[in-house]
Motif scaffolding. Structure first.
Motif, PDB file in Angstrom:
ATOM      1  N   SER A 115       0.981  -1.184  -0.013  1.00 13.68           N
ATOM      2  CA  SER A 115      -0.001   0.151  -0.091  1.00 13.68           C
ATOM      3  C   SER A 115       0.717   1.164   0.070  1.00 13.68           C
ATOM      4  O   SER A 115       0.516   2.369  -0.250  1.00 13.68           O
ATOM      5  N   SER A 116       2.027   1.107   0.498  1.00 12.34           N
ATOM      6  CA  SER A 116       3.032   2.340   0.460  1.00 12.34           C
ATOM      7  C   SER A 116       4.166   2.520  -0.544  1.00 12.34           C
ATOM      8  O   SER A 116       4.369   3.380  -0.960  1.00 12.34           O
ATOM      9  N   ASN A 117       4.463   1.363  -0.847  1.00 12.48           N
ATOM     10  CA  ASN A 117       6.004   1.349  -1.777  1.00 12.48           C
ATOM     11  C   ASN A 117       5.733   0.120  -3.011  1.00 12.48           C
ATOM     12  O   ASN A 117       5.193  -0.757  -2.827  1.00 12.48           O
ATOM     13  N   PHE A 118       6.643   0.455  -3.892  1.00 14.65           N
ATOM     14  CA  PHE A 118       7.158  -0.549  -4.610  1.00 14.65           C
ATOM     15  C   PHE A 118       8.728  -0.989  -4.347  1.00 14.65           C
ATOM     16  O   PHE A 118       9.541  -0.277  -3.871  1.00 14.65           O
ATOM     17  N   TYR A 119       8.824  -2.392  -4.485  1.00 14.11           N
ATOM     18  CA  TYR A 119      10.130  -2.954  -4.200  1.00 14.11           C
ATOM     19  C   TYR A 119      10.810  -3.622  -5.228  1.00 14.11           C
ATOM     20  O   TYR A 119       9.860  -4.264  -5.876  1.00 14.11           O
ATOM     21  N   PHE A 120      11.931  -3.462  -5.722  1.00 17.03           N
ATOM     22  CA  PHE A 120      12.419  -4.056  -6.874  1.00 17.03           C
ATOM     23  C   PHE A 120      13.809  -4.608  -6.417  1.00 17.03           C
ATOM     24  O   PHE A 120      14.282  -3.999  -5.703  1.00 17.03           O
ATOM     25  N   ALA A 121      14.059  -5.800  -6.965  1.00 14.67           N
ATOM     26  CA  ALA A 121      15.270  -6.543  -6.786  1.00 14.67           C
ATOM     27  C   ALA A 121      16.012  -7.082  -8.289  1.00 14.67           C
ATOM     28  O   ALA A 121      15.317  -7.225  -9.038  1.00 14.67           O
ATOM     29  N   SER A 122      17.158  -7.049  -8.140  1.00 16.28           N
ATOM     30  CA  SER A 122      18.087  -7.569  -9.134  1.00 16.28           C
ATOM     31  C   SER A 122      19.233  -8.368  -8.844  1.00 16.28           C
ATOM     32  O   SER A 122      19.575  -8.239  -7.607  1.00 16.28           O
ATOM     33  N   GLU A 123      19.481  -9.386  -9.683  1.00 17.60           N
ATOM     34  CA  GLU A 123      20.870 -10.167  -9.256  1.00 17.60           C
ATOM     35  C   GLU A 123      22.099  -9.428  -9.215  1.00 17.60           C
ATOM     36  O   GLU A 123      22.740  -9.516  -8.332  1.00 17.60           O
ATOM     37  N   GLN A 124      22.064  -8.579 -10.035  1.00 19.95           N
ATOM     38  CA  GLN A 124      23.400  -7.541  -9.986  1.00 19.95           C
ATOM     39  C   GLN A 124      23.294  -6.168  -9.314  1.00 19.95           C
ATOM     40  O   GLN A 124      24.082  -5.863  -8.395  1.00 19.95           O
ATOM     41  N   SER A 125      22.223  -5.308  -9.398  1.00 19.89           N
ATOM     42  CA  SER A 125      22.151  -4.096  -9.141  1.00 19.89           C
ATOM     43  C   SER A 125      21.365  -3.985  -7.745  1.00 19.89           C
ATOM     44  O   SER A 125      21.541  -2.765  -7.213  1.00 19.89           O
ATOM     45  N   GLY A 126      20.791  -5.046  -7.133  1.00 18.14           N
ATOM     46  CA  GLY A 126      20.574  -4.934  -5.811  1.00 18.14           C
ATOM     47  C   GLY A 126      19.057  -4.495  -5.673  1.00 18.14           C
ATOM     48  O   GLY A 126      18.355  -4.970  -6.274  1.00 18.14           O
ATOM     49  N   ILE A 127      18.750  -3.885  -4.773  1.00 19.76           N
ATOM     50  CA  ILE A 127      17.256  -3.620  -4.265  1.00 19.76           C
ATOM     51  C   ILE A 127      17.129  -2.117  -4.201  1.00 19.76           C
ATOM     52  O   ILE A 127      17.672  -1.344  -3.915  1.00 19.76           O
ATOM     53  N   SER A 128      15.777  -1.747  -4.761  1.00 20.86           N
ATOM     54  CA  SER A 128      15.285  -0.539  -4.691  1.00 20.86           C
ATOM     55  C   SER A 128      13.995  -0.350  -4.150  1.00 20.86           C
ATOM     56  O   SER A 128      13.021  -1.252  -4.442  1.00 20.86           O
ATOM     57  N   VAL A 129      13.771   0.658  -3.306  1.00 26.24           N
ATOM     58  CA  VAL A 129      12.413   0.955  -2.678  1.00 26.24           C
ATOM     59  C   VAL A 129      11.957   2.292  -3.049  1.00 26.24           C
ATOM     60  O   VAL A 129      12.921   3.193  -2.778  1.00 26.24           O
ATOM     61  N   ILE A 130      10.633   2.099  -3.843  1.00 27.05           N
ATOM     62  CA  ILE A 130      10.243   3.519  -4.232  1.00 27.05           C
ATOM     63  C   ILE A 130       8.771   3.863  -3.731  1.00 27.05           C
ATOM     64  O   ILE A 130       8.079   2.812  -3.723  1.00 27.05           O
ATOM     65  N   GLU A 131       8.628   4.893  -3.252  1.00 26.50           N
ATOM     66  CA  GLU A 131       7.135   5.366  -2.751  1.00 26.50           C
ATOM     67  C   GLU A 131       6.113   5.156  -3.703  1.00 26.50           C
ATOM     68  O   GLU A 131       6.407   5.317  -4.767  1.00 26.50           O
ATOM     69  N   ARG A 132       5.049   4.723  -3.177  1.00 21.54           N
ATOM     70  CA  ARG A 132       3.964   4.592  -4.303  1.00 21.54           C
ATOM     71  C   ARG A 132       3.037   5.856  -3.970  1.00 21.54           C
ATOM     72  O   ARG A 132       2.449   6.046  -2.907  1.00 21.54           O
ATOM     73  N   LYS A 133       2.922   6.423  -5.198  1.00 19.69           N
ATOM     74  CA  LYS A 133       1.871   7.867  -5.210  1.00 19.69           C
ATOM     75  C   LYS A 133       0.712   7.022  -5.917  1.00 19.69           C
ATOM     76  O   LYS A 133       0.567   7.116  -7.189  1.00 19.69           O
ATOM     77  N   GLU A 134      -0.483   6.777  -5.195  1.00 15.79           N
ATOM     78  CA  GLU A 134      -1.448   6.369  -6.006  1.00 15.79           C
ATOM     79  C   GLU A 134      -1.073   4.932  -6.343  1.00 15.79           C
ATOM     80  O   GLU A 134      -0.805   4.107  -5.650  1.00 15.79           O
ATOM     81  N   PHE A 135      -1.399   5.168  -7.790  1.00 10.28           N
ATOM     82  CA  PHE A 135      -0.810   3.785  -8.433  1.00 10.28           C
ATOM     83  C   PHE A 135       0.493   3.689  -8.946  1.00 10.28           C
ATOM     84  O   PHE A 135       1.023   2.808  -9.630  1.00 10.28           O
ATOM     85  N   LEU A 136       1.242   4.770  -8.964  1.00 11.54           N
ATOM     86  CA  LEU A 136       2.494   4.817  -9.774  1.00 11.54           C
ATOM     87  C   LEU A 136       3.638   5.234  -8.929  1.00 11.54           C
ATOM     88  O   LEU A 136       3.553   5.829  -7.890  1.00 11.54           O
ATOM     89  N   PRO A 137       4.931   4.808  -9.383  1.00 15.48           N
ATOM     90  CA  PRO A 137       6.018   4.937  -8.413  1.00 15.48           C
ATOM     91  C   PRO A 137       6.326   6.710  -8.325  1.00 15.48           C
ATOM     92  O   PRO A 137       5.921   7.213  -9.139  1.00 15.48           O
ATOM     93  N   GLY A 138       6.929   6.877  -7.171  1.00  6.67           N
ATOM     94  CA  GLY A 138       7.232   8.200  -6.733  1.00  6.67           C
ATOM     95  C   GLY A 138       8.622   8.348  -6.549  1.00  6.67           C
ATOM     96  O   GLY A 138       9.412   8.019  -7.496  1.00  6.67           O
ATOM     97  N   ASN A 139       9.278   8.726  -5.492  1.00  5.78           N
ATOM     98  CA  ASN A 139      10.336   9.138  -5.203  1.00  5.78           C
ATOM     99  C   ASN A 139      11.247   7.605  -4.751  1.00  5.78           C
ATOM    100  O   ASN A 139      10.416   6.860  -3.791  1.00  5.78           O
ATOM    101  N   LEU A 140      12.500   7.488  -4.902  1.00  4.41           N
ATOM    102  CA  LEU A 140      13.191   6.689  -4.473  1.00  4.41           C
ATOM    103  C   LEU A 140      13.561   6.907  -2.947  1.00  4.41           C
ATOM    104  O   LEU A 140      13.680   7.985  -2.387  1.00  4.41           O
ATOM    105  N   ILE A 141      13.347   5.993  -2.041  1.00  7.51           N
ATOM    106  CA  ILE A 141      13.325   5.845  -0.757  1.00  7.51           C
ATOM    107  C   ILE A 141      14.640   5.261  -0.228  1.00  7.51           C
ATOM    108  O   ILE A 141      15.356   5.976   0.791  1.00  7.51           O
ATOM    109  N   ALA A 142      14.819   4.352  -0.699  1.00 10.38           N
ATOM    110  CA  ALA A 142      16.332   3.417  -0.348  1.00 10.38           C
ATOM    111  C   ALA A 142      16.668   2.719  -1.506  1.00 10.38           C
ATOM    112  O   ALA A 142      16.035   2.080  -2.313  1.00 10.38           O
ATOM    113  N   LYS A 143      18.088   2.733  -1.395  1.00 13.04           N
ATOM    114  CA  LYS A 143      18.706   1.645  -2.591  1.00 13.04           C
ATOM    115  C   LYS A 143      20.049   0.956  -1.879  1.00 13.04           C
ATOM    116  O   LYS A 143      20.502   1.621  -1.040  1.00 13.04           O
TER     117      LYS A 143
END
Length: 186
Positions: free
Chosen positions: A133-161
């Protein structure tokens, strides 16, 4: 269940167990008895229930077929072809997010109308995607993890990498992103 194909997943839809039987299509079982077989154009990897009358089938060539239940039969009503090499997808209600390794994330507001997708090419290179309900979480074998805030249905700002490498699997468990690699679980 004994099937003629290579069963990859089971989804419960009402009183049916639906098996994605790879090259054998979709198999609908009721009380361990095969009651319907739905052939697909190519092998099916995953089947999901959208709501009581609509279903999604994810094919190995990355096409996504949308089916409608009419009486006791399934009728294909739509086909979505993501723009790239799809690695993951998330279905939230009638909205669909696809994650392509080479072309990023694509948002379809409705699985019934794919004519106006919104693309996020800067999210390419990821293999796994999770949404709460709050965030998008992305993971990759090489580049790691990114957490991006969720603004309604779409990605917003990068929270953590976190540029952790050597990820061979990612899970979303009780509100946390868990990854595994040669180091174990993190």
């Amino acid at each position: 269940f004994n099937t003629e194909g290579r069963a990859t997943s089971v989804e419960v839809a009402d009183s049916f167990s639906v098996i994605s039987d790879y090259e054998n299509g979709l198999l609908f079982y009721q009380d361990s008895v095969l009651v319907q077989k739905v052939e697909t154009p190519v092998s099916v990897a995953l089947f999901k229930k959208i709501n009581d009358d609509y279903f999604l089938a994810y094919l190995v060539d990355t096409r996504i077929l949308i089916y409608k239940r009419e009486s006791e039969e399934l009728k294909q009503i739509n086909e979505i072809l993501p723009p790239g090499e799809t690695k993951d997808f998330v279905l939230l209600g009638e909205s669909l997010y696809t994650l392509d390794k080479d072309s990023g994330m694509t948002f379809y507001q409705s699985v019934f109308d794919e004519s106006k997708p919104i693309r996020f090419p800067d999210l390419k290179g990821y293999k796994w995607m999770f949404i709460d309900s709050s965030n998008f979480y992305f993971a990759s074998e090489q580049s790691g993890i990114s957490v991006i805030e969720r603004k309604e249905f779409l990605p917003g700002n990068l929270i953590a990498k976190n540029e952790i490498g050597d990820i061979n699997r990612a899970y979303f468990f009780k509100g946390s992103l868990v990854v595994s690699g040669s180091y174990g679980l993190r």
